[in-house]
Scaffold this active site. Sequence first.
Site, mmCIF file in Angstrom:
data_model
loop_
_atom_site.group_PDB
_atom_site.id
_atom_site.type_symbol
_atom_site.label_atom_id
_atom_site.label_comp_id
_atom_site.label_asym_id
_atom_site.label_seq_id
_atom_site.Cartn_x
_atom_site.Cartn_y
_atom_site.Cartn_z
ATOM 1 N N CYS A 268 0.820 -1.225 0.000
ATOM 2 C CA CYS A 268 0.000 0.000 0.000
ATOM 3 C C CYS A 268 0.845 1.262 0.000
ATOM 4 C CB CYS A 268 -0.967 0.009 1.167
ATOM 5 S SG CYS A 268 -2.328 -1.121 0.946
ATOM 6 N N TYR A 312 -1.485 4.625 1.363
ATOM 7 C CA TYR A 312 -2.504 4.988 0.364
ATOM 8 C C TYR A 312 -2.290 6.399 -0.179
ATOM 9 C CZ TYR A 312 -5.719 0.994 0.667
ATOM 10 O OH TYR A 312 -6.290 -0.239 0.580
ATOM 11 N N TRP A 330 -4.498 6.234 5.429
ATOM 12 C CA TRP A 330 -4.779 4.832 5.731
ATOM 13 C C TRP A 330 -3.866 4.319 6.846
ATOM 14 C CZ3 TRP A 330 -1.557 0.753 5.710
ATOM 15 C CH2 TRP A 330 -2.163 -0.424 6.144
ATOM 16 N N TYR A 532 -9.856 -5.261 -6.772
ATOM 17 C CA TYR A 532 -9.050 -4.645 -5.724
ATOM 18 C C TYR A 532 -7.646 -5.251 -5.677
ATOM 19 C CZ TYR A 532 -8.124 -2.543 -1.146
ATOM 20 O OH TYR A 532 -7.607 -1.823 -0.102
ATOM 21 N N HIS A 533 -6.635 -4.374 -5.684
ATOM 22 C CA HIS A 533 -5.222 -4.772 -5.675
ATOM 23 C C HIS A 533 -4.767 -5.345 -7.014
ATOM 24 C CE1 HIS A 533 -4.993 -5.064 -0.989
ATOM 25 N NE2 HIS A 533 -4.960 -3.818 -1.440
ATOM 26 N N HIS A 618 -3.074 0.172 -6.807
ATOM 27 C CA HIS A 618 -4.351 0.753 -6.378
ATOM 28 C C HIS A 618 -4.909 1.749 -7.395
ATOM 29 C CE1 HIS A 618 -2.726 -0.902 -2.631
ATOM 30 N NE2 HIS A 618 -3.982 -0.981 -2.220
#
Length: 675
Positions: A268, A312, A330, A532-533, A618
Site C-alpha cells: 500500500c 494509500y 490509511w 481490488y489490488h 491501487h
Amino acid sequence: MTLTVILLSMTLIGGCYSTNLAESLIAEGITDFNATLLGQTLLAAPPIGTLLNRAGWTVTCDSSHAGNECAKVLDGNVNTFWHSEYQPTAKPLPHTITIDMKAVKTANGLSMLPRQDGNTNGLIAGHTISVSQDGRNWELVAFGTWYADNTEKISEFEAVKARYMRLVHTTEPKNQAFTAIAEINVYASASYTAPQANLGIWGPTIDTPIVPVAVAVLPNGNVLMWSSYAKDSFVNGPGGVTLTAIYNPNDRTITQRTVSNTRHDMFCPGCSIDFNGRVIVTGGNSAPRTSIYDPASNSWISAPDMNIARGYQSSCTCSSGRVFTIGGSWSGNQNVVKNGEIYDTATNKWTLLPGCPVKPMLTADKKGTYRADNHAMLFAWSNDAVLQAGPSTAMNWYTVTGTGGQRSAGSRGGGPDAMCGVAVMFDAVGGKILVAGGSPNYDDTAATTNAYVITIGQPNANVAVKATGNKMTYPRIFVNAVVLPNGEVFICGGQGVGLPFQDTGAQLTSEIYSPKDDRFRLAATNSIPRVYHSVALLMKDGTVVCGGGGLCGTCKTNHFNFQTYSPSYLFNADGSRATRPVITGVSATTIKPGGRLVIKTDGGVATASLCRLGSATHSVNTDQRRVALDLKAAGTNAYSVTLPADPGKLLPGYWFLFVLNAKGTPSSGTTIKVT
C-alpha cells in the site's frame, strides 16, 4: 461490537494493516486480526471453473521412479505422488507430464498439488502449460514461476478447446533434478468464445510467485513486482519485510527476492520512477519508510523516512526530478494531517511543504479523511507544478518550490468523486488527461461510467473540462488503464460496486477510449477478475499486462498472475499476426528535452510516439504519459523528430520509443533516456 460486524468492517476497510487498526481491534478484544480478516463467509468468489471428472484419463511422463509412477497424479490420493527418476541416475530438468482427457474439453485452468509428505525435493517453480486437441499441435496457455511451498498451485487461463494438457517443469528451487506432484486437476469453463483479433486477444497467463499488488516497468523492459511480507497476505506481519520478484519477458523467467535490508513492508505505498529509472517506494504498511529499487545495480536501497507517516498516498516525479507526495491517512498516525512533502533525490532529503495542504483535495467519502485523502491523481507539469486531477471533483494545483503553494484548478464536472477510477495523460504535449470511472466512496458504493477529458494549460490556471463523447459501457472502481503507443487508452478490470477482497461484480470486458473519435468502444473479454489490488502496465513490445488482485490470505480472490493483452493493432483483419515495423537505429539513446533525434526503420512509417515507463498500484499510475512525435523525412527510411523542450511535458526519465506504420501497427519499443 459483535464478531460479525468486525468481520464486515475488516473486509470493507480493505486496505493495508496498520498499527492504528491493530490497536483499535485489540481495544475491542480482538487479537487474531489475520483470522478475522480472512473469514471465508464474507469472501465468496466465483470458482475458476468446473472441476472435471478424471475417470478414464491417462497420463504419460518423461520419467518416473518405481513406486512413484506418473499415474499417481490422477489417483485421488494426496499421500501418493509422481516422482521423476532419481536412482540410479536422476534425469535432469525439464520434466514433462501430459494428461489425455480422452475427449476435447473447454478448459480454463489447471491445479497442481505438490507432494504432501513434508519433503521439499521436486517442488515446481518455473513451468509452462500447453494444450492440444490432437497431441501434435500445442498452444502455450500459461507459464511463469510458482511460489516454492507445498500449497496447491492454480494456473488460470482463457478458455481453450483441449484434449491434452501438458505441464513442463523448468526450474526447481534448490536446483535439483527432481519433480514431484501429488495431484493434477483440470477445470472447465461453462462457455467458449473464439478469440476475435479485432477486439484484441488475451493470453497467455503469466503465473507469479506472489500476488502482484504493486509493479513498475524497468528500463530494460522487465517488470518489478511486490506484495507484502507474504505472498498472499498483508496483515499481522513481522514488519520490515517485502517479497519481490522480477519478470523478464524476453526469456519468460521470474526471479524472486525477499527484501529486508530497507526495513520496509512496502504494501500500500506511493511509488514513482525517478529520472534515473529508480523506483521510489514510500510508506504503506511501514508507514514512514522510503525504499528505492535501483535497476542499474539490481539492488534495494534504504532512503530517509518521510516526515509524515503515510499509506494509500500518491506520489509523482516532478519536472525538477524531485518526488512529491500527499495524502495517505490509511496508515501512520491518523490524527496527523497528511499535507504535502517532497523528496530531493540529489540531497537524499525529505522536506515538508506547509503550503501544500491536503484539505482542498479531500473527497466526500462517508468514512471521512481515513479514505478521503487516498490515491490522488497527480500529474507533474511545467515549472515544478503538480496537478491533482482527482479523485475528488475539486481539482488543485500544487507548487512544490520553496515552502509550497496550492490553488484551485476548478471542478472536474457535475458528477461525484471518482475514488479508484483511472487518470491517464494520453497527450502530454496537449496536456490532455482522461479521467474515468471510480466511485463516490472507497467501498460498498456503486461505481460510475463517467468520463472526462481535462486539458492543462498554464500552471495555476483552471483546466478545461469536457465530458467524453460517450461514457464507459461499464461502471468501474478498482480499475486500471494504460496509454497505448497510438494514443488510445486501454481500460481493464474493475468492479461495479467497490467490494475489497471480493470478485463479485467484476467487469471482465475491457474498453478502449479513442481520442480521435472521442468515444469508448468495447475490447476483448477475459475470464480472470481484476479488481481490488490489481495492476496494469504497458510493455516494451506494445502489449499490456493486467494482473493481480486479492492478497487476502486464505480467501478465494488471490490471483497469482498477469495476463497479456495484445491489442488489435497487432493483428491483420483475418486474425493473423501483423508485420511490425522495426526501429533499426536511433541517433542517441540519451537526449535532453528539446533535442533532435533521428530514427531509422526497416521501411516506411507514418507516426511515432514516446511512452514513459509506468508504475502502478491501487489504480494509480502517475508515471505513464505519452508524447506524440512529428516525423520529418531525413533520408530513406529515416526520420527526424524534435522533442518537446518543456520537461514538465517531456518528463525526464526513461521512455519507450515506438514507430507505427500506416495501418497503425507499432514497432517494439526502443528505450530512450531523457535527461
